[in-house]
Design a protein around this motif. Structure first.
Motif, PDB file in Angstrom:
ATOM      1  N   GLU A  63      10.672 -17.259 -14.016  1.00  0.00           N
ATOM      2  CA  GLU A  63       9.990 -16.451 -13.014  1.00  0.00           C
ATOM      3  C   GLU A  63       9.042 -15.475 -13.701  1.00  0.00           C
ATOM      4  OE1 GLU A  63      13.298 -14.746 -11.071  1.00  0.00           O
ATOM      5  OE2 GLU A  63      14.038 -16.671 -10.372  1.00  0.00           O
ATOM      6  N   GLU A  64       7.858 -15.341 -13.137  1.00  0.00           N
ATOM      7  CA  GLU A  64       6.860 -14.417 -13.677  1.00  0.00           C
ATOM      8  C   GLU A  64       6.518 -13.403 -12.594  1.00  0.00           C
ATOM      9  OE1 GLU A  64       2.409 -15.325 -14.452  1.00  0.00           O
ATOM     10  OE2 GLU A  64       3.443 -15.709 -16.346  1.00  0.00           O
ATOM     11  N   VAL A  65       6.513 -12.133 -12.963  1.00  0.00           N
ATOM     12  CA  VAL A  65       6.271 -11.062 -11.995  1.00  0.00           C
ATOM     13  C   VAL A  65       4.781 -10.963 -11.688  1.00  0.00           C
ATOM     14  CG1 VAL A  65       6.483  -8.596 -11.541  1.00  0.00           C
ATOM     15  CG2 VAL A  65       8.292  -9.804 -12.790  1.00  0.00           C
ATOM     16  N   GLU A  66       4.440 -11.067 -10.401  1.00  0.00           N
ATOM     17  CA  GLU A  66       3.047 -10.936  -9.959  1.00  0.00           C
ATOM     18  C   GLU A  66       2.731  -9.519  -9.496  1.00  0.00           C
ATOM     19  OE1 GLU A  66       0.734 -14.624  -8.418  1.00  0.00           O
ATOM     20  OE2 GLU A  66       2.334 -14.148  -7.010  1.00  0.00           O
ATOM     21  N   GLY A  67       3.737  -8.832  -8.996  1.00  0.00           N
ATOM     22  CA  GLY A  67       3.524  -7.477  -8.500  1.00  0.00           C
ATOM     23  C   GLY A  67       4.859  -6.782  -8.282  1.00  0.00           C
ATOM     24  N   THR A  68       4.817  -5.464  -8.127  1.00  0.00           N
ATOM     25  CA  THR A  68       6.052  -4.704  -7.915  1.00  0.00           C
ATOM     26  C   THR A  68       5.897  -3.741  -6.751  1.00  0.00           C
ATOM     27  OG1 THR A  68       5.367  -3.001  -9.508  1.00  0.00           O
ATOM     28  CG2 THR A  68       6.719  -4.825 -10.346  1.00  0.00           C
ATOM     29  N   PHE A  69       7.030  -3.419  -6.152  1.00  0.00           N
ATOM     30  CA  PHE A  69       7.105  -2.466  -5.040  1.00  0.00           C
ATOM     31  C   PHE A  69       8.199  -1.474  -5.415  1.00  0.00           C
ATOM     32  CE2 PHE A  69       8.773  -0.853  -1.085  1.00  0.00           C
ATOM     33  CZ  PHE A  69       7.695  -0.779  -0.220  1.00  0.00           C
ATOM     34  N   ARG A  70       7.834  -0.193  -5.575  1.00  0.00           N
ATOM     35  CA  ARG A  70       8.779   0.831  -6.027  1.00  0.00           C
ATOM     36  C   ARG A  70       8.984   1.855  -4.919  1.00  0.00           C
ATOM     37  NH1 ARG A  70       8.551   5.609  -9.355  1.00  0.00           N
ATOM     38  NH2 ARG A  70      10.445   5.805 -10.628  1.00  0.00           N
ATOM     39  N   GLN A  71      10.240   1.957  -4.487  1.00  0.00           N
ATOM     40  CA  GLN A  71      10.548   2.867  -3.388  1.00  0.00           C
ATOM     41  C   GLN A  71      12.059   3.146  -3.401  1.00  0.00           C
ATOM     42  OE1 GLN A  71      10.048   5.290  -1.545  1.00  0.00           O
ATOM     43  NE2 GLN A  71       8.713   4.567   0.138  1.00  0.00           N
ATOM     44  N   TYR A  72      12.458   4.194  -2.701  1.00  0.00           N
ATOM     45  CA  TYR A  72      13.887   4.468  -2.563  1.00  0.00           C
ATOM     46  C   TYR A  72      14.520   3.358  -1.716  1.00  0.00           C
ATOM     47  CZ  TYR A  72      12.655   9.042  -4.389  1.00  0.00           C
ATOM     48  OH  TYR A  72      12.185  10.053  -5.191  1.00  0.00           O
ATOM     49  N   PRO A  73      15.676   2.850  -2.131  1.00  0.00           N
ATOM     50  CA  PRO A  73      16.304   1.727  -1.409  1.00  0.00           C
ATOM     51  C   PRO A  73      17.041   2.190  -0.155  1.00  0.00           C
ATOM     52  CG  PRO A  73      17.689   2.360  -3.247  1.00  0.00           C
ATOM     53  CD  PRO A  73      16.465   3.252  -3.317  1.00  0.00           C
ATOM     54  N   LEU A  74      16.303   2.869   0.717  1.00  0.00           N
ATOM     55  CA  LEU A  74      16.905   3.473   1.905  1.00  0.00           C
ATOM     56  C   LEU A  74      16.055   3.203   3.143  1.00  0.00           C
ATOM     57  CD1 LEU A  74      17.689   6.957   0.304  1.00  0.00           C
ATOM     58  CD2 LEU A  74      19.384   5.182   0.802  1.00  0.00           C
ATOM     59  N   ARG A  75      16.722   3.183   4.278  1.00  0.00           N
ATOM     60  CA  ARG A  75      16.026   3.038   5.556  1.00  0.00           C
ATOM     61  C   ARG A  75      16.765   3.887   6.589  1.00  0.00           C
ATOM     62  NH1 ARG A  75      16.122  -2.641   6.557  1.00  0.00           N
ATOM     63  NH2 ARG A  75      13.950  -2.800   5.879  1.00  0.00           N
ATOM     64  N   LEU A  76      16.005   4.546   7.488  1.00  0.00           N
ATOM     65  CA  LEU A  76      16.657   5.252   8.586  1.00  0.00           C
ATOM     66  C   LEU A  76      17.571   4.281   9.313  1.00  0.00           C
ATOM     67  CD1 LEU A  76      13.829   7.461  10.158  1.00  0.00           C
ATOM     68  CD2 LEU A  76      15.793   8.228   8.801  1.00  0.00           C
ATOM     69  N   ALA A  77      18.796   4.716   9.602  1.00  0.00           N
ATOM     70  CA  ALA A  77      19.760   3.730  10.082  1.00  0.00           C
ATOM     71  C   ALA A  77      20.695   4.275  11.158  1.00  0.00           C
ATOM     72  CB  ALA A  77      20.569   3.187   8.915  1.00  0.00           C
ATOM     73  N   TRP A  78      20.148   5.118  12.018  1.00  0.00           N
ATOM     74  CA  TRP A  78      20.917   5.323  13.242  1.00  0.00           C
ATOM     75  C   TRP A  78      20.890   4.012  14.033  1.00  0.00           C
ATOM     76  CZ3 TRP A  78      17.658   9.623  11.906  1.00  0.00           C
ATOM     77  CH2 TRP A  78      18.344  10.801  11.613  1.00  0.00           C
ATOM     78  N   ALA A  79      19.753   3.284  13.856  1.00  0.00           N
ATOM     79  CA  ALA A  79      19.622   1.991  14.534  1.00  0.00           C
ATOM     80  C   ALA A  79      18.763   1.050  13.689  1.00  0.00           C
ATOM     81  CB  ALA A  79      18.990   2.175  15.911  1.00  0.00           C
ATOM     82  N   ILE A  80      19.089  -0.254  13.730  1.00  0.00           N
ATOM     83  CA  ILE A  80      18.240  -1.296  13.159  1.00  0.00           C
ATOM     84  C   ILE A  80      18.292  -2.504  14.091  1.00  0.00           C
ATOM     85  CG2 ILE A  80      18.625  -0.588  10.753  1.00  0.00           C
ATOM     86  CD1 ILE A  80      20.495  -2.998  10.463  1.00  0.00           C
ATOM     87  N   THR A  81      17.338  -3.407  13.941  1.00  0.00           N
ATOM     88  CA  THR A  81      17.342  -4.598  14.796  1.00  0.00           C
ATOM     89  C   THR A  81      18.371  -5.606  14.289  1.00  0.00           C
ATOM     90  OG1 THR A  81      15.653  -5.716  13.477  1.00  0.00           O
ATOM     91  CG2 THR A  81      14.885  -4.355  15.331  1.00  0.00           C
TER      92      THR A  81
END
Length: 660
Positions: free
Chosen positions: A378-396
């Protein structure tokens, strides 16, 4: 062949992993493992939610003897499976792909690159995760692409498929206008409507052990929802969990599952606005190529102290403080040790743990062939850096796919598609940990009749699957030996080369003609006829050795001796021919015919010699053979490409010289 393999005595590939993770033995996983790694039969691996399909894929990635790639229908699913999207890998157009339609050649991004073609040429196994979401026409388009670069006479080019998913969960997207174009050709939009899939032999294996739920009564209810057997007792048991004015206890982590995005978004915004704390905004860092449709987290993450959040990635550190789906509350914000980046402080009531969460990186990868090892990597084409969190009172419900919750409020009365209610219910670990926001009506449970009919048929067939395994393992091993010791293509290419030389060069190059005429009978007697007799020998030895045929010492000795013998004979009889093939032909049309015939002959010869040279000193195994074959193909592709570059350079030099 049924007595050649005692399945109960198979190496338990998953025993150590599952004993460690779940404390159980999983017989179905081991059967699936044998089908995938020791046969060439395609497999549909299915099972209820929480039966270990992800564990199987993870183990396969680590230990497979085959050259494989993992694909998924959506960007997020591909990131989660550590693979690529189907459309990206095969360069497929979006929208319906009508059988027989011509691809848009004007769109350059639809053209397959050289590296991708070479990768496909050496592919043994194609894994498609979340197969329930893959439309039938997409699977047929994959068939067309694989035929171009593998075996054009076999469905999917002869590549083995591993299709992983649960048809009772998420369905393929087939909008009304798209289905209007496809319906004249297909009876159903699901993957099993694929014309190519219907042409191959594949087995269905159902994983049965449920790790997520332990309560038999709840498992029973889920089974009835899944199998469209909803009765009055089932609905009464579910609606007993309806609580009109339910307020989640503050000392427990509750999440709300909704059927529509707007419902989850509105609920989260309302809860966030109720908090008095200051709003903090965190923007993702995106580098190079990472498509917006594949973003695994919010690009703009808005948080406050007191916000309920969910982790959306497993902790990569040894302490494993959190996992995908774990719920917590934002307790505050702190700086890291270097004072350079904010850490989000999360308190999880589940284990009374406080976690300091840094940003994490997701990678958008593509498959390439390593220039040195010739292995697929596997070769990395791009990266996404963010906190691994999501608002979660509700999700689909859609975003809850693959997650497990101890406490959940389900607002699913407005379900609108097949499997949605089942997915929501099956996210819950227990019936007691679930509350309905509104009573559930029988009409909310939507199932697809074609899916139910297909599953019923496949599971009946699956009962016979295990009995077929010993025969198929034997046949696969035997077929690889036949492929290795089959010299008829080489013989045919040499005969055609002789015919071309005999027709056009018998006067100008009599020595070349004589050399071929002398060598061909030797190839016939010392190679082709001997190999045909040897085929009977190794078939007998395999039958005599029973279930241990792959490790039988006598068989391995004979195979190794044969590889050395044929390697020597090919060099002995064909090297003189090859040394005589450099000739000067003035007629352009015949020169092309001669070069094509010579190229085919040389390729057949070099592939055989290349494989034997890599294997003759260590015997035969499936892993070694598949690796040697792929490396031999890639070596010849590289030599051919280098030769073309040299020819172009020489041609360019001649043109320049002429111009001067």
């Amino acid at each position: 062949m049924a007595d050649y393999l005692d399945i109960a005595s198979m190496d338990d590939v998953f025993s150590s992993r599952l004993a460690e993770e779940q404390g159980v033995h999983n017989h179905e996983m081991n059967v699936a493992w044998r089908f995938v790694t020791s046969t060439n039969v395609s497999v549909f691996l299915t099972g209820k939610a929480g039966t270990g399909k992800t564990t199987f894929l993870r183990t396969l990635r680590e230990r497979t003897p085959k050259r494989m790639v993992v694909l998924a229908p959506t960007g997020v699913a591909a990131i989660n499976a550590q693979g690529q999207t189907i459309h990206s890998f095969f360069q497929l157009p979006f929208g319906p792909i009508v059988p027989g339609m011509k691809r848009g050649e004007k769109a350059g991004h639809y053209k397959m690159g050289k590296d991708k073609k070479n990768l496909i040429k050496t592919l043994d196994l194609l894994v498609i995760d979340e197969i329930s979401m893959v439309r039938c026409d997409v699977l047929d388009a994959i068939d067309q692409e694989l035929r171009k670069y593998k075996d054009r006479n076999k469905p999917f080019g002869g590549v083995q498929l591993l299709l992983i998913g649960d048809l009772q969960q998420l369905a393929p997207v087939a909008q009304e206008r798209e289905w209007a174009m496809l319906s004249p050709y297909y009876s159903t939009p699901y993957f099993f409507g694929s014309k190519a899939l219907q042409q191959i032999q594949y087995v269905t294996i159902e994983l049965k052990h449920i790790y997520r739920q332990q309560d038999e009564a709840f498992i029973n209810i889920l089974g009835k929802i899944r199998n469209n057997q909803v009765d009055t007792a089932t609905m009464q048991a579910l609606n007993a969990r309806y609580q009109a004015s339910f307020a989640p206890p503050k000392d427990e982590d509750w999440i709300r599952l909704t059927t529509h995005n707007r419902m989850a978004q509105t609920y989260n915004e309302t809860q966030l606005n109720l908090l008095k704390a200051k709003e903090r905004v965190f923007m993702a860092e995106i580098r190079k190529n990472f498509p917006e449709t594949s973003y695994p987290a919010d690009e703009r993450l808005v948080l406050k102290e007191g916000a309920q959040v969910m982790f959306i990635k497993n902790d990569p550190n040894p302490e494993k403080a959190y996992y995908n789906g774990k719920i917590g509350t934002v307790e505050g914000f702190a700086w890291d040790e270097d004072g350079e980046e904010v850490l989000i402080v999360i308190h999880c009531k589940e284990d009374n743990r406080t976690i300091y969460v840094p940003r994490l990186v997701w990678e958008n990868t593509k498959y390439v062939i390593d220039e040195e090892t010739k292995e697929i990597r596997e070769e990395v084409e791009g990266t996404f850096r963010q906190y691994p969190l999501r608002l979660a009172w509700a999700i689909t419900v859609h975003k809850s796919q693959g997650l497990t919750f101890d406490h959940a409020v389900l607002d699913i009365t407005d379900s609108f598609t097949h499997g949605q209610v089942y997915v929501a219910l099956s996210r819950c670990r227990t019936l007691e940990g679930m509350v309905l926001a509104r009573p559930l009506a029988t009409g909310s449970v939507i199932t697809d009749a074609s899916v139910n009919a297909y599953i019923e048929h496949e599971l009946m067939e699956a009962q016979q699957t295990e009995g077929k395994l010993p025969q198929m393992m034997w046949e696969y091993y035997y077929s690889l030996l036949n492929e290795l010791f089959d010299f008829r293509i080489l013989q045919g290419d040499m005969r055609y080369f002789l015919r071309v030389v005999n027709e056009h060069l018998y006067k100008t190059h009599p020595q070349l003609l004589e050399t071929i005429q002398t060598s061909l009978p030797m190839i016939d007697t010392d190679v082709v006829i001997v190999s045909q007799k040897f085929q009977q020998q190794y078939a007998t030895l395999m039958q005599q050795s029973g279930s241990s045929f792959a490790h039988d010492e006598r068989l391995q000795q004979r195979l190794q001796a044969a590889m050395n013998y044929f390697h020597t004979k090919l060099h002995e009889h064909l090297d003189p021919v090859i040394k005589s093939t450099k000739v000067n032909i003035k007629n352009k049309q015949f020169a092309t015919q001669y070069n094509n015939a010579l190229d085919a002959f040389l390729l057949s010869y070099k592939l055989k010699v290349g494989i034997f040279s890599r294997m003759k000193d260590k015997g035969f195994s499936i892993r070694d053979y598949l690796s040697a074959k792929a490396q031999a193909v890639l070596d010849e592709v590289k030599v051919d490409a280098d030769a073309k570059v040299t020819n172009i350079q020489q041609h360019s030099t001649k043109k320049t010289s002429k111009a001067e």
